[in-house]
Design a protein around this motif. Structure first.
Motif, PDB file in Angstrom:
ATOM      1  N   PHE A 180      13.717 -22.211 -30.156  1.00  0.00           N
ATOM      2  CA  PHE A 180      13.524 -22.945 -28.907  1.00  0.00           C
ATOM      3  C   PHE A 180      13.667 -24.445 -29.115  1.00  0.00           C
ATOM      4  N   ASP A 194      15.616 -27.010 -26.883  1.00  0.00           N
ATOM      5  CA  ASP A 194      14.797 -27.800 -25.966  1.00  0.00           C
ATOM      6  C   ASP A 194      14.756 -29.278 -26.329  1.00  0.00           C
ATOM      7  N   THR A 207      12.558 -27.284 -20.379  1.00  0.00           N
ATOM      8  CA  THR A 207      12.829 -25.843 -20.332  1.00  0.00           C
ATOM      9  C   THR A 207      11.529 -25.131 -19.993  1.00  0.00           C
ATOM     10  N   ALA A 231      10.088 -20.970 -21.398  1.00  0.00           N
ATOM     11  CA  ALA A 231      10.732 -20.786 -22.700  1.00  0.00           C
ATOM     12  C   ALA A 231      10.898 -19.316 -23.060  1.00  0.00           C
ATOM     13  N   LEU A 266      14.615 -17.732 -23.899  1.00  0.00           N
ATOM     14  CA  LEU A 266      14.972 -17.136 -25.182  1.00  0.00           C
ATOM     15  C   LEU A 266      15.262 -15.646 -25.061  1.00  0.00           C
TER      16      LEU A 266
END
Length: 261
Positions: free
Chosen positions: A40, A44, A85, A88, A92
């Protein structure tokens, strides 16, 4: 303020396009929380840096808060509270329920909020005293009764998760389910609360203090005409242990149910 709103919306669209083009088509292979966080962060952090650059240019004197991890809301001055984001887990997992959010706080209260969901094609905006809009058009909750409502909720925030809030979240779900058409968790808290503002959901509730995720939706819902309180019916504040946003005809019915929890 309208120039700042327009610039904020443009910045969120730019960041949203950046993230949309980089979202994986398949769920990220991450067997541990550490692996998920690393995957992430790689996506991000550049997006968050771009968002900060754009919004700092709009309001150079405003401070910057660290998005979803922020628990303390400054009571003085102007601050940006943003999440590049938001959602998350969904991002993902190659799911569409995520958003880019930005809220401008002034002396502890939100004065501007934008929630942009690129894959849904929705942009909710609001300014204090200026009403709420969806994709540029004024929006408002729809008349509903609790029995004819699609409700939404979320779990208490992960950071500093309170066992009492976890218990209340489970108990409230069992309490609300018999009284509504359905209960859903449709992704980011800010986006779900924004959908109360636009009438796509009749109500949203959550237990656990969660100012970073609730502040944008609180402004959007209130400016659209929804009723925003805690679960006891008191005016909601960022440090409140619960949150309710609901269409006017539904709010009192929902509180009657939640007070039994």
């Amino acid at each position: 303020m309208m120039d700042v709103l327009a610039g904020t919306e443009q910045a969120l669209r730019e960041v949203g396009d950046h993230l949309r083009d980089r979202q994986p088509a398949e769920p990220v292979d991450a067997a541990t929380p550490q692996q998920a966080r690393a995957a992430f962060d790689a996506i991000d952090r550049p997006a968050a840096a771009l968002l900060r650059e754009r919004l700092t240019a709009l309001r150079p004197g405003a401070g910057w808060l660290d998005g979803e991890w922020e628990q303390d809301v400054p009571r003085d001055g102007e601050w940006w509270l943003c999440d590049a984001t938001d959602g998350a887990v969904q991002y993902l997992s190659a799911l569409p329920q995520w958003a880019v959010t930005a809220t401008l706080l002034r002396d502890g209260a939100p004065v501007l909020a934008v929630v942009h969901a690129p894959l849904a094609g929705s942009t909710h905006t609001a300014t204090a005293g200026g009403g709420a809009r969806l994709n540029g058009r004024p929006c408002a909750p729809r008349p509903r009764t609790l029995a004819c409502s699609v409700a939404a909720t979320s779990q208490p925030p992960l950071v500093g998760r309170d066992p009492r809030a976890l218990h209340a979240a489970g108990a409230s779900l069992s309490a609300v389910l018999p009284h509504v058409l359905a209960v859903r968790n449709l992704g980011p808290t800010a986006l779900q609360t924004a959908q109360v503002a636009s009438g796509h959901l009749a109500l949203f509730w959550q237990f656990g203090a969660d100012p970073a995720n609730l502040l944008p939706g609180a402004l959007l819902a209130a400016e659209a005409g929804a009723v925003v309180t805690d679960a006891e019916g008191r005016p909601w504040t960022p440090d409140a242990p619960s949150f309710v946003a609901a269409a006017p005809g539904v709010h009192a019915e929902l509180l009657d149910v939640l007070r039994r929890v």
